[in-house]
Design a protein around this motif. Structure first.
Motif, short mmCIF file in Angstrom:
data_model
loop_
_atom_site.label_atom_id
_atom_site.label_comp_id
_atom_site.label_asym_id
_atom_site.label_seq_id
_atom_site.Cartn_x
_atom_site.Cartn_y
_atom_site.Cartn_z
N GLU A 123 -24.32 18.88 5.69
CA GLU A 123 -24.66 18.87 7.11
C GLU A 123 -26.15 19.22 7.25
O GLU A 123 -26.50 20.35 7.60
N ARG A 153 -16.69 12.04 4.71
CA ARG A 153 -16.52 12.87 5.90
C ARG A 153 -16.57 14.36 5.57
O ARG A 153 -16.39 15.20 6.45
N LEU A 202 -17.97 13.84 14.08
CA LEU A 202 -18.57 14.84 13.19
C LEU A 202 -20.08 14.65 13.25
O LEU A 202 -20.70 14.16 12.30
#
Length: 319
Positions: free
Chosen positions: A24, A20, A104
């Motif tokens: 990105e 997590r 997310l």
């Protein structure tokens, strides 16, 4: 043609030990873990900032393109276009069955591969410490650190050019991109626009017409040149109610807002304010992005713009 340094390594989209807290990836940036980190450290630093590299790698910023923002200062651009560019970038690099966390949405939850072999051709580090690169899936037959001359056909094989050709990214040409490659990639982007590929049918705030932006929510639904979006976000955050003051706001900060440009059709220098018109709720570029060249961020006072010559990799040699 300009020489680029070949750097072999792996593209990384997920950290198995920190699922997590992983990278990105978006439509023009992806994490790259070089086999030889010293090659990244030795690249020219035109802003004076060294590469932001760790044991997990360095962010590779794709040369010559600007994809819609999936995340910027807690905002985003039109999600369909932003995610289409990101998903195609990952597909072109060879990643399959990629899913993202619901809470997310910019971080990878699962994929068939957390990392894949690849290589980049780079000629420098940008002002954010990222590797500026043409990105390719798979290994390259030449040794790490080889000097490579990049021509049109070689650029066409890059993920960068394929995203431009599909109309999934806007062009963004900095002064560090050789003139012949700039002209070649401009034609690639223009062909996609003529065909109405990808995002082009929805493009707004461009020479074909002004966009109407009354607030951030409206801005987030639009397709526009991402650098213009990145200027509008802090302008709106500063409390401005319309674009009547946008020109003055840009001019007030020539380093962080009013980028220095070279206007190709006019053969003269200018700034971002020379290619943007804002009034009331309307905002638009007056020139297509391929018609001007953006100057990289200037170096901070007293900082060298390149590493010492003996730190640069020699053709065909490892450092």
């Amino acid at each position: 043609m300009m020489t680029y340094t070949l750097i072999r390594g792996s593209f990384v989209i997920r950290y198995p030990d920190r699922p997590r807290q992983g990278p990105e990836p978006d439509g023009d940036t992806v994490k790259f873990r070089p086999d030889t980190p010293a090659l990244v450290e030795a690249l020219p630093r035109r802003s004076g900032r060294p590469a932001a590299i760790t044991a997990r790698g360095v962010s590779a910023r794709l040369e010559a393109i600007d994809a819609l923002e999936t995340h910027f200062a807690e905002t985003h651009q039109e999600e369909d276009g932003a995610y289409a560019a990101r998903d195609e970038l990952l597909r072109l690099l060879g990643f399959t069955n990629v899913t993202f966390w619901e809470d997310l949405p910019n971080r990878v939850r699962s994929a068939d591969q957390d990392s894949l072999r690849g290589h980049v051709l780079s000629n420098g580090i940008d002002g954010n410490g990222r590797l500026i690169a043409f990105c390719y899936a798979g290994d390259h037959p030449d040794p790490d650190g080889t000097t490579v001359f990049v021509d049109g056909p070689m650029a066409d094989r890059s993920v960068n050019a394929q995203l431009l050709a599909a109309g999934l990214a806007y062009p963004a040409f900095y002064a560090t991109l050789p003139a012949d490659l700039r002209a070649h990639l401009a034609e690639t982007s223009q062909a996609a626009r003529r065909k109405g590929s990808g995002l082009w049918p929805r493009s707004d705030a461009d020479p074909d017409g002004a966009a109407t932006v009354r607030d951030l929510a409206e801005l987030e639904r639009l397709v526009m040149w991402p650098k213009l979006f990145r200027r509008i976000v802090p302008y709106l955050a500063a409390g401005f109610a319309d674009f009547d003051g946008f020109d003055a706001w840009l001019r007030a900060d020539p380093v962080n807002r009013d980028d220095e440009l070279f206007l190709i059709p006019k053969l003269e220098r200018g700034n971002l304010h020379d290619v943007v018109i804002g009034a009331g709720a309307g905002i638009q570029l007056t020139m297509w992005p391929e018609d001007f060249i953006i100057s990289p961020d200037p170096p901070a006072p007293g900082t060298p713009v390149t590493p010492p010559p003996d730190a640069l990799p020699r053709p065909g040699m490892l450092p």
